[in-house]
Design a protein around this motif. Structure first.
Motif, PDB file in Angstrom:
ATOM      1  N   LYS A  32       2.168   5.483   6.563  1.00  0.00           N
ATOM      2  CA  LYS A  32       3.019   6.579   6.098  1.00  0.00           C
ATOM      3  C   LYS A  32       3.488   7.433   7.288  1.00  0.00           C
ATOM      4  N   TYR A  44      -3.202   3.231   4.966  1.00  0.00           N
ATOM      5  CA  TYR A  44      -2.124   3.868   4.200  1.00  0.00           C
ATOM      6  C   TYR A  44      -1.559   5.065   4.976  1.00  0.00           C
ATOM      7  N   ILE A  78      -8.904   1.424   3.828  1.00  0.00           N
ATOM      8  CA  ILE A  78      -7.579   1.255   3.214  1.00  0.00           C
ATOM      9  C   ILE A  78      -6.802   2.582   3.244  1.00  0.00           C
ATOM     10  N   VAL A  79      -7.503   3.692   3.038  1.00  0.00           N
ATOM     11  CA  VAL A  79      -6.815   4.992   3.090  1.00  0.00           C
ATOM     12  C   VAL A  79      -6.285   5.256   4.506  1.00  0.00           C
ATOM     13  N   GLU A 117       2.551  -5.202 -17.390  1.00  0.00           N
ATOM     14  CA  GLU A 117       1.344  -5.141 -16.562  1.00  0.00           C
ATOM     15  C   GLU A 117       0.274  -4.391 -17.347  1.00  0.00           C
ATOM     16  N   PHE A 174      -2.252   7.714  -4.671  1.00  0.00           N
ATOM     17  CA  PHE A 174      -2.671   6.451  -4.061  1.00  0.00           C
ATOM     18  C   PHE A 174      -4.197   6.313  -4.111  1.00  0.00           C
ATOM     19  N   LYS A 175      -4.885   7.394  -3.736  1.00  0.00           N
ATOM     20  CA  LYS A 175      -6.353   7.322  -3.714  1.00  0.00           C
ATOM     21  C   LYS A 175      -6.920   7.048  -5.111  1.00  0.00           C
ATOM     22  N   LEU A 220       0.848  -1.194   0.000  1.00  0.00           N
ATOM     23  CA  LEU A 220       0.000   0.000   0.000  1.00  0.00           C
ATOM     24  C   LEU A 220       0.882   1.242   0.000  1.00  0.00           C
ATOM     25  N   ASN A 254       2.694  15.273   1.825  1.00  0.00           N
ATOM     26  CA  ASN A 254       2.446  14.054   1.040  1.00  0.00           C
ATOM     27  C   ASN A 254       1.190  14.141   0.178  1.00  0.00           C
ATOM     28  N   ASN A 294      -5.430   5.436  -7.566  1.00  0.00           N
ATOM     29  CA  ASN A 294      -5.144   4.055  -7.913  1.00  0.00           C
ATOM     30  C   ASN A 294      -6.127   3.116  -7.191  1.00  0.00           C
ATOM     31  N   LEU A 295      -6.313   3.392  -5.915  1.00  0.00           N
ATOM     32  CA  LEU A 295      -7.228   2.587  -5.098  1.00  0.00           C
ATOM     33  C   LEU A 295      -8.638   2.627  -5.686  1.00  0.00           C
ATOM     34  N   VAL A 340      -8.921   0.361  -8.732  1.00  0.00           N
ATOM     35  CA  VAL A 340      -8.999  -1.063  -8.369  1.00  0.00           C
ATOM     36  C   VAL A 340     -10.383  -1.364  -7.794  1.00  0.00           C
ATOM     37  N   ASP A 346       9.100  -3.629  -6.967  1.00  0.00           N
ATOM     38  CA  ASP A 346       8.294  -4.776  -7.416  1.00  0.00           C
ATOM     39  C   ASP A 346       9.074  -5.673  -8.367  1.00  0.00           C
ATOM     40  N   ASN A 387       3.755   1.630  -1.186  1.00  0.00           N
ATOM     41  CA  ASN A 387       4.397   1.844  -2.486  1.00  0.00           C
ATOM     42  C   ASN A 387       3.390   2.042  -3.604  1.00  0.00           C
ATOM     43  N   ASN A 388       2.129   2.158  -3.244  1.00  0.00           N
ATOM     44  CA  ASN A 388       1.066   2.323  -4.238  1.00  0.00           C
ATOM     45  C   ASN A 388       1.163   1.223  -5.301  1.00  0.00           C
ATOM     46  N   ASN A 389       1.332   0.007  -4.842  1.00  0.00           N
ATOM     47  CA  ASN A 389       1.522  -1.131  -5.737  1.00  0.00           C
ATOM     48  C   ASN A 389       0.159  -1.727  -6.129  1.00  0.00           C
ATOM     49  N   SER A 390      -0.186  -1.576  -7.406  1.00  0.00           N
ATOM     50  CA  SER A 390      -1.515  -2.006  -7.863  1.00  0.00           C
ATOM     51  C   SER A 390      -1.759  -3.495  -7.643  1.00  0.00           C
ATOM     52  N   PHE A 391      -0.704  -4.295  -7.814  1.00  0.00           N
ATOM     53  CA  PHE A 391      -0.847  -5.743  -7.617  1.00  0.00           C
ATOM     54  C   PHE A 391      -1.321  -6.060  -6.204  1.00  0.00           C
ATOM     55  N   ILE A 411      -2.779  -3.979  -4.071  1.00  0.00           N
ATOM     56  CA  ILE A 411      -4.136  -3.467  -3.821  1.00  0.00           C
ATOM     57  C   ILE A 411      -5.163  -4.457  -4.399  1.00  0.00           C
ATOM     58  N   GLU A 412      -4.871  -4.938  -5.617  1.00  0.00           N
ATOM     59  CA  GLU A 412      -5.794  -5.908  -6.224  1.00  0.00           C
ATOM     60  C   GLU A 412      -5.860  -7.186  -5.389  1.00  0.00           C
ATOM     61  N   VAL A 461       6.253   7.545  -7.677  1.00  0.00           N
ATOM     62  CA  VAL A 461       6.266   6.143  -7.253  1.00  0.00           C
ATOM     63  C   VAL A 461       6.676   5.208  -8.395  1.00  0.00           C
TER      64      VAL A 461
END
Lengths: 193, 249
Positions: free
Chosen positions: A65, A61, A57-58, B126, B62-63, A16, B55, B65-66, B69, B236, A18-22, A24-25, B202
Motif C-alpha cells: 500500500k 499489505y 501478511i499485514v 461466493e 483488511f485485517k 492482498l 488508510n 478479513n484476514l 480466513v 475480480d 484489493n482485500n480479495n478473500s479468494f 487470501i484463502e 473495496v
C-alpha cells in the motif's frame, strides 16, 4: 541499473491490496502449511505460527500500500523467508528458553532474500513509528490524527478549537517530536537510516 | 533551532516555500548532512502518518478479513481427520452409465453456451464469510448460514435487521442486495448497490457486477451492458463480466 522483471506471483500482492478473500484463502492453502511445519519443527506451535503468519501478511499489505511493492521473485520463497525471519526474531526475544533451530536451505536464492530483507526492514520501521506515536501526548496525537484525516488545516483548527496559525505550527512540532522519539530509540540504529 | 527546522520541513513538504527559499533549502540539504538526514526522517514520518491514518478504515477491513480466513484455516486444520480411501470396486456397468450421463451433461452445457445468457448462469455467489459487525453476532452467524444454504428469505430479513444497527457496513449492504436480487426485490437491491457503487469501499467493483446481474434478471439488457462496461480490469469479476458482455453485444 537494470529494471527487475515483475514475477507473475504479483497477483498475490495485488489480491492482498484489493482485500480479495479468494487470494487470501489461496495464500493460506498454498503457502501457509510449509510455514506452520517450519515453526512447529523449531520450538513453536500452531497458535504461534498463526500469529506470525498474520503479522507477516499485514506487513506485506502495508508495504504494498505504502511503497508500491513489486514482487520480483516467487511469492513462496519471499513469504517463507519473511515468516522464518520473524519467527527467529521472536525466538531471540525469549532467549532464556532453549530452542532448536533446523536450518536448511529450502530455496535457491532467486532474489527472495533481498526482497524479504526490504520488507522486514519496512515492517520494523512501521513498528517503531507506531510504538513511538503511542508515546506522544494526547494533544499531539489528536492534532496529527485530525490533520491527516481532514486534510484542510482550517477545518482541523476549527474542530479542535484552536487558531489556524497555532494548529500549523503545532503540527510541525508534533511530527518533529515523533521523529525525535524515533531517533532516540535504541532500535533506530538498526534501521539503516 | 530544531523547532524552526521542523516548521521549515513542513512548509517544504507542503510546497509553501518561494523559489528562493526552495533553492536555499536544497543548498542546505546538499551541504549539511545532519539537516538532510533530519529532513529525510521527517519526510518518512510524515508519509508513515499519512498512510496509517488515512488508510485506517481500509486496513482494518483488511485485517478483519484476514482474521476470518486465518481462523477458518486453523480451525479446519484442528478438526481435519484422515479420510479413509474406499477400496477399489470391480469395474461395472454403473461406470458406463455415469460416463454416459457426463457426456450428456457436457453436451447440454455446450449447447447452453450458445443460448442467451440468463441471471441463473451467474448466480453462484461466493459464500458469505463475514462476521465482523460489533453487534448482532448471533444474527450475523444465522444470516451467514442462511445465505450459504441459499435460504435467501431468511438471510434477507436477518440482514435487514443487522443493517438497521450498522447501516454503513458496505459488506453487509452487498449481501443484503444479493438476497434482494434473489427475491426479485429489485428496487431495494438496486438502491443498496448504488450506495456501494458511489462510495469508496473495496466492494465497489463487486457492487457493479451485481448491479449488472440485477439488470440482467430484470431483462434490461441495455442497463446490464452499461454496468458491465464500468467494471475495471483489476476487478475480480472482470473476466466473467467480459464473457457476459461478449454474449450480450
Amino acid at each position: 541499473m537494470s529494471e527487475k522483471k515483475i514475477h507473475e506471483d504479483q497477483k498475490y500482492i495485488d489480491g492482498l491490496l484489493n482485500n480479495n478473500s479468494f487470494i487470501i484463502e489461496a495464500i493460506y492453502q498454498k503457502f501457509v502449511p510449509k510455514v506452520v511445519n517450519y515453526i512447529k519443527q523449531n520450538s513453536g506451535d500452531a497458535e504461534q505460527a498463526k500469529d506470525i503468519i498474520q503479522e507477516t501478511i499485514v506487513t506485506i499489505y502495508n508495504q504494498a500500500k505504502e511503497k508500491d511493492l513489486k514482487l520480483t521473485c516467487p511469492f513462496d520463497a519471499y513469504f517463507f523467508l519473511l515468516c522464518k525471519r520473524k519467527w527467529l526474531n521472536e525466538l531471540k526475544k525469549k532467549k532464556n528458553k532453549e530452542v532448536t533451530i533446523n536450518e536448511e536451505l529450502l530455496f535457491k536464492d532467486d532474489g527472495a532474500q533481498e526482497l524479504a530483507y526490504e520488507t522486514l526492514l519496512f515492517g520494523e520501521k512501521q513498528d517503531l513509528f507506531n510504538e513511538m506515536f503511542n508515546k506522544l501526548g494526547k494533544a499531539c496525537k489528536d492534532l496529527i490524527k485530525a490533520t491527516f484525516k481532514i486534510n484542510s488545516m482550517e477545518e482541523v483548527a476549527k474542530s479542535l478549537n484552536i487558531s489556524y496559525a497555532y494548529a500549523r505550527k503545532k503540527k510541525s512540532l508534533c511530527i518533529g517530536q515523533l521523529t525525535k522519539l524515533v531517533q532516540e530509540s535504541p532500535k533506530f540504529n538498526q534501521l539503516n537510516y | 533551532m530544531q523547532e524552526e527546522d521542523y516548521i521549515l520541513f513542513d512548509a517544504y513538504i507542503n510546497g509553501e516555500l518561494s523559489d528562493d527559499e526552495i533553492l536555499k533549502f536544497q543548498d542546505k540539504m546538499d551541504s549539511d548532512l545532519e539537516f538532510s538526514s533530519n529532513f529525510n526522517l521527517y519526510l518518512d514520518t510524515t508519509i508513515f502518518l499519512q498512510n496509517t491514518i488515512r488508510n485506517e478504515d481500509e486496513t482494518n477491513a483488511f485485517k478483519n478479513n484476514l482474521n476470518t480466513v486465518s481462523e477458518n484455516y486453523f480451525n479446519k486444520e484442528k478438526t481435519t481427520t484422515k479420510i479413509v480411501t474406499p477400496k477399489r470396486k470391480p469395474f461395472n456397468i454403473i461406470k458406463y452409465l455415469a460416463a454416459a450421463c457426463i457426456a450428456l451433461l457436457v453436451g447440454f452445457f455446450v449447447f447452453n453456451q450458445f443460448s442467451d445468457p440468463t441471471y441463473s448462469d451467474f448466480n453462484s455467489h461466493e459464500p458469505m464469510t463475514i462476521v465482523r459487525s460489533e453487534n448482532n453476532v448471533k444474527e450475523l452467524i444465522e444470516a451467514t448460514k442462511a445465505f450459504n444454504n441459499k435460504n435467501y428469505d431468511k438471510a434477507n430479513s436477518l440482514l435487514k435487521k443487522i443493517l438497521d444497527t450498522d447501516p454503513n457496513n458496505s459488506e453487509l449492504q452487498l449481501y443484503y442486495a444479493i438476497t434482494n436480487i434473489e427475491l426479485d426485490n429489485f428496487k431495494i437491491a438496486d438502491t443498496q448497490l448504488n450506495k456501494i457503487v458511489v462510495g469508496k469501499s473495496v466492494y465497489k467493483n463487486r457492487a457493479l457486477w451485481y448491479s449488472a446481474l440485477s439488470k440482467l434478471k430484470q431483462k434490461d439488457i441495455d442497463a446490464t451492458i452499461v454496468y458491465l462496461k464500468q467494471i475495471p480490469e483489476e476487478a475480480d469479476d472482470f473476466k466473467e463480466a467480459q464473457d457476459l458482455l461478449d454474449k450480450l453485444e
